[in-house]
Design a protein around this motif. Structure first.
Motif, PDB file in Angstrom:
ATOM      1  N   UNK A 150      27.263 -11.623 -12.123  1.00 18.83           N
ATOM      2  CA  UNK A 150      27.428 -12.730 -13.094  1.00 18.83           C
ATOM      3  C   UNK A 150      28.842 -13.313 -13.087  1.00 18.83           C
ATOM      4  N   UNK A 151      29.803 -12.600 -12.510  1.00 20.66           N
ATOM      5  CA  UNK A 151      31.157 -13.147 -12.348  1.00 20.66           C
ATOM      6  C   UNK A 151      31.432 -13.569 -10.910  1.00 20.66           C
ATOM      7  N   UNK A 152      30.390 -13.817 -10.146  1.00 19.06           N
ATOM      8  CA  UNK A 152      30.521 -14.151  -8.723  1.00 19.06           C
ATOM      9  C   UNK A 152      31.335 -13.100  -7.974  1.00 19.06           C
ATOM     10  N   UNK A 153      31.221 -11.865  -8.417  1.00 18.60           N
ATOM     11  CA  UNK A 153      31.896 -10.725  -7.775  1.00 18.60           C
ATOM     12  C   UNK A 153      33.419 -10.864  -7.746  1.00 18.60           C
ATOM     13  N   UNK A 154      33.965 -11.564  -8.745  1.00 23.15           N
ATOM     14  CA  UNK A 154      35.415 -11.586  -8.933  1.00 23.15           C
ATOM     15  C   UNK A 154      35.721 -10.631 -10.086  1.00 23.15           C
ATOM     16  N   UNK A 155      36.842  -9.911 -10.051  1.00 22.32           N
ATOM     17  CA  UNK A 155      37.129  -8.997 -11.151  1.00 22.32           C
ATOM     18  C   UNK A 155      37.484  -9.772 -12.425  1.00 22.32           C
ATOM     19  N   UNK A 156      37.106  -9.233 -13.565  1.00 20.14           N
ATOM     20  CA  UNK A 156      37.448  -9.828 -14.853  1.00 20.14           C
ATOM     21  C   UNK A 156      38.750  -9.184 -15.322  1.00 20.14           C
ATOM     22  N   UNK A 157      39.861  -9.895 -15.089  1.00 20.13           N
ATOM     23  CA  UNK A 157      41.176  -9.307 -15.403  1.00 20.13           C
ATOM     24  C   UNK A 157      41.333  -9.055 -16.895  1.00 20.13           C
ATOM     25  N   UNK A 158      40.666  -9.876 -17.710  1.00 23.55           N
ATOM     26  CA  UNK A 158      40.757  -9.690 -19.168  1.00 23.55           C
ATOM     27  C   UNK A 158      40.096  -8.393 -19.620  1.00 23.55           C
ATOM     28  N   UNK A 159      39.221  -7.854 -18.773  1.00 31.69           N
ATOM     29  CA  UNK A 159      38.530  -6.617 -19.156  1.00 31.69           C
ATOM     30  C   UNK A 159      39.378  -5.378 -18.873  1.00 31.69           C
ATOM     31  N   UNK A 160      40.516  -5.556 -18.179  1.00 31.51           N
ATOM     32  CA  UNK A 160      41.374  -4.395 -17.897  1.00 31.51           C
ATOM     33  C   UNK A 160      42.135  -4.051 -19.182  1.00 31.51           C
ATOM     34  N   UNK A 161      41.993  -2.815 -19.683  1.00 29.59           N
ATOM     35  CA  UNK A 161      42.690  -2.460 -20.930  1.00 29.59           C
ATOM     36  C   UNK A 161      44.205  -2.620 -20.788  1.00 29.59           C
ATOM     37  N   UNK A 162      44.842  -3.068 -21.848  1.00 29.47           N
ATOM     38  CA  UNK A 162      46.282  -3.330 -21.834  1.00 29.47           C
ATOM     39  C   UNK A 162      47.084  -2.093 -21.399  1.00 29.47           C
ATOM     40  N   UNK A 163      46.667  -0.906 -21.892  1.00 36.36           N
ATOM     41  CA  UNK A 163      47.445   0.303 -21.540  1.00 36.36           C
ATOM     42  C   UNK A 163      47.303   0.644 -20.047  1.00 36.36           C
ATOM     43  N   UNK A 164      46.189   0.242 -19.455  1.00 35.72           N
ATOM     44  CA  UNK A 164      46.029   0.437 -18.001  1.00 35.72           C
ATOM     45  C   UNK A 164      46.959  -0.532 -17.267  1.00 35.72           C
ATOM     46  N   UNK A 165      46.940  -1.780 -17.679  1.00 37.88           N
ATOM     47  CA  UNK A 165      47.785  -2.794 -17.035  1.00 37.88           C
ATOM     48  C   UNK A 165      49.262  -2.370 -17.091  1.00 37.88           C
ATOM     49  N   UNK A 166      49.663  -1.762 -18.207  1.00 38.52           N
ATOM     50  CA  UNK A 166      51.051  -1.291 -18.370  1.00 38.52           C
ATOM     51  C   UNK A 166      51.430  -0.257 -17.308  1.00 38.52           C
ATOM     52  N   UNK A 167      50.486   0.607 -16.984  1.00 39.49           N
ATOM     53  CA  UNK A 167      50.771   1.713 -16.053  1.00 39.49           C
ATOM     54  C   UNK A 167      50.480   1.355 -14.599  1.00 39.49           C
ATOM     55  N   UNK A 168      49.969   0.130 -14.378  1.00 38.00           N
ATOM     56  CA  UNK A 168      49.525  -0.232 -13.030  1.00 38.00           C
ATOM     57  C   UNK A 168      50.682  -0.714 -12.167  1.00 38.00           C
ATOM     58  N   UNK A 169      50.792  -0.129 -10.953  1.00 35.20           N
ATOM     59  CA  UNK A 169      51.824  -0.546 -10.005  1.00 35.20           C
ATOM     60  C   UNK A 169      51.271  -1.525  -8.986  1.00 35.20           C
ATOM     61  N   UNK A 170      50.033  -1.294  -8.554  1.00 39.52           N
ATOM     62  CA  UNK A 170      49.489  -2.232  -7.585  1.00 39.52           C
ATOM     63  C   UNK A 170      47.987  -2.439  -7.733  1.00 39.52           C
ATOM     64  N   UNK A 171      47.547  -3.553  -7.184  1.00 44.19           N
ATOM     65  CA  UNK A 171      46.133  -3.925  -7.262  1.00 44.19           C
ATOM     66  C   UNK A 171      45.660  -4.296  -5.857  1.00 44.19           C
ATOM     67  N   UNK A 172      44.492  -3.771  -5.499  1.00 48.96           N
ATOM     68  CA  UNK A 172      43.859  -4.188  -4.258  1.00 48.96           C
ATOM     69  C   UNK A 172      42.771  -5.208  -4.578  1.00 48.96           C
ATOM     70  N   UNK A 173      42.714  -6.238  -3.790  1.00 43.36           N
ATOM     71  CA  UNK A 173      41.583  -7.165  -3.849  1.00 43.36           C
ATOM     72  C   UNK A 173      41.215  -7.538  -2.416  1.00 43.36           C
ATOM     73  N   UNK A 174      40.062  -8.116  -2.229  1.00 45.40           N
ATOM     74  CA  UNK A 174      39.547  -8.367  -0.880  1.00 45.40           C
ATOM     75  C   UNK A 174      38.547  -9.523  -0.894  1.00 45.40           C
ATOM     76  N   UNK A 175      39.024 -10.696  -0.380  1.00 44.33           N
ATOM     77  CA  UNK A 175      38.151 -11.869  -0.231  1.00 44.33           C
ATOM     78  C   UNK A 175      38.449 -12.575   1.067  1.00 44.33           C
ATOM     79  N   UNK A 176      37.458 -13.050   1.790  1.00 45.08           N
ATOM     80  CA  UNK A 176      36.034 -12.798   1.641  1.00 45.08           C
ATOM     81  C   UNK A 176      35.762 -11.287   1.578  1.00 45.08           C
ATOM     82  N   UNK A 177      34.797 -10.933   0.737  1.00 48.07           N
ATOM     83  CA  UNK A 177      34.640  -9.543   0.297  1.00 48.07           C
ATOM     84  C   UNK A 177      33.663  -8.713   1.119  1.00 48.07           C
ATOM     85  N   UNK A 178      34.087  -7.513   1.385  1.00 45.30           N
ATOM     86  CA  UNK A 178      33.208  -6.460   1.862  1.00 45.30           C
ATOM     87  C   UNK A 178      33.030  -5.516   0.669  1.00 45.30           C
TER      88      UNK A 178
END
Ligand SMILES: *Cc1c(COP(=O)(O)O)cnc(C)c1O
Length: 388
Positions: A150-178
């Protein structure tokens, strides 16, 4: 002597393709003519002009010694030239490009450059398994971002909890997607840049499939987004573009500090890619690109044949705009594993169960367009006969 594996190995996530691998071996042993749509490995050979360059370069003793850790200047320049031509992205080959022994190598190693124990990384689910494992090997924790239809297989960044975002150093993404074959546009990449800036997150975009696209669609680079060079980098590979999976050659480009840190990790682990392979890689990047159009033409035919046929049989699948993967809804009454087992044991057709790429892949199977039209027709015939 007692040989005890590290916690790192002991805590690896369960290998979910084990059951399908076992069934595949068993069917082969029974003499069944298996059609394998399970593996993302091009079936067509590397174009001849690239092979000729390898032959020539392999005969030159200058190429028999240790290469530079971070790539030959000439290869890194060819990468920068290719990025300029293909994406209008301007890169300094001496600081913003590093050669990889396949992009998987760089993906697995980059967490060592940035992740401390307890740090988080955001990883797509479903996704290429190396993202999660590389982070875990570096002692970090993974928070999954679900890629939903339903999100066209894009991540919903707003759904990432704030405390997770605080501790996050890096993010992997992949498009065109496998494995979903979804694509991303500039509005998503723009959102990603502001999200990264807000939370100091390094964006690592795996762009292995930008050249495998159909119907005139041209995937974009994350680095084309305004500000992307400040927050991230992109992995790229010659593997899928030029049918070179066995050659082990790829590259990482983007933010100079990020690229140099990855280079530092690599110079302490490996000693670079064989120069003859890099020289052949230059020929691939700078030479005639019509081989790409030809291959994409073949994949387009296969895609249409397979997806139209599956739909006729009552299955639901979108025609991919890019990648050689078809992401198929599992019909009612089956889990992903059950449906993949059904196809394999009853029809001799290997597809990959979606849950092997993460929990959010449950409900899907993936088929790769890596057999010719005749075999695809045979796949459809067999599924029709077997039913589901
Ligand atoms: C195939 C693939 C790669 C490329 O791997 P190489 O190590 O360059 O051969 C990277 N990422 C994804 C998602 C892939 O499917």
């Amino acid at each position: 002597m007692k040989i005890e594996k590290s916690e790192r190995l002991k805590s690896l996530p369960p290998y979910l393709f084990k059951e399908i691998d076992r069934q595949k071996d068993e069917a082969r042993a029974r003499g069944i003519d298996i059609i394998d749509l399970g593996v993302g490995d091009p079936d067509m050979p590397t174009p001849p002009h690239i092979i000729r360059e390898l032959e020539k370069a392999a005969n030159d003793p200058a190429n028999h010694q240790y290469p530079s850790y971070t790539g030959m200047d000439a290869f890194n320049k060819a990468v920068a030239g290719w990025y300029e031509k293909r994406f209008k992205v301007d890169l300094d080959p001496s600081k913003e490009v590093v050669t990889l022994i396949g992009s998987k190598e760089g993906i697995a190693h980059i967490p060592l450059a940035f992740i401390n124990p307890g740090d988080m990384a955001l990883v797509p689910n479903p996704g290429y398994p190396v993202y999660e494992i590389g982070v875990n090997f570096a002692g970090g924790d993974v928070c999954f971002m679900n890629l939903l239809k339903e999100n066209d297989y894009l991540p919903d960044l707003d759904a990432v909890p704030e405390e997770v975002a605080q501790k996050t150093k890096l993010m992997f993404i992949n498009y065109p997607n496998n494995p979903t074959s979804a694509v991303a546009g500039m509005s998503f990449f723009d959102k990603l840049v502001s999200y990264a800036k807000k939370h100091d997150i390094i964006i690592c975009h795996d762009a292995a499939y930008t050249e495998m696209a159909f119907d005139g669609y041209k995937p974009i680079s994350f680095l084309e987004a305004d500000g992307a060079m400040e927050v991230g980098m992109e992995f790229h590979s010659l593997s899928k573009t030029y049918n070179m999976t066995g050659w082990r050659i790829g590259f990482a480009v983007g933010n100079a500090e990020v690229i140099q840190a990855l280079g530092q990790v690599k110079s302490n682990i490996d000693s670079g890619a064989f120069q003859a392979v890099q020289l052949a890689g230059i020929t691939a990047l700078e030479g005639d690109q019509t081989c790409i159009d030809e291959m994409n033409g073949i994949y387009t035919e296969r895609r249409d044949l397979l997806v139209d046929g599956l739909r006729e049989l009552g299955l639901t699948a979108k025609k991919p705009k890019a990648t050689f993967y078809v992401w198929i809804d599992v019909p009612d009454g089956y889990t992903s594993s059950e449906f993949a087992s059904h196809l394999l044991t009853k029809a001799g057709v290997v597809a990959t169960p979606g849950n092997g790429f993460g929990t959010a892949g449950e409900g899907y199977i993936r088929m790769a367009l890596t057999v010719d039209n005749e075999r695809i027709k045979e796949v459809l015939k067999r599924i029709k006969e077997t039913g589901f």
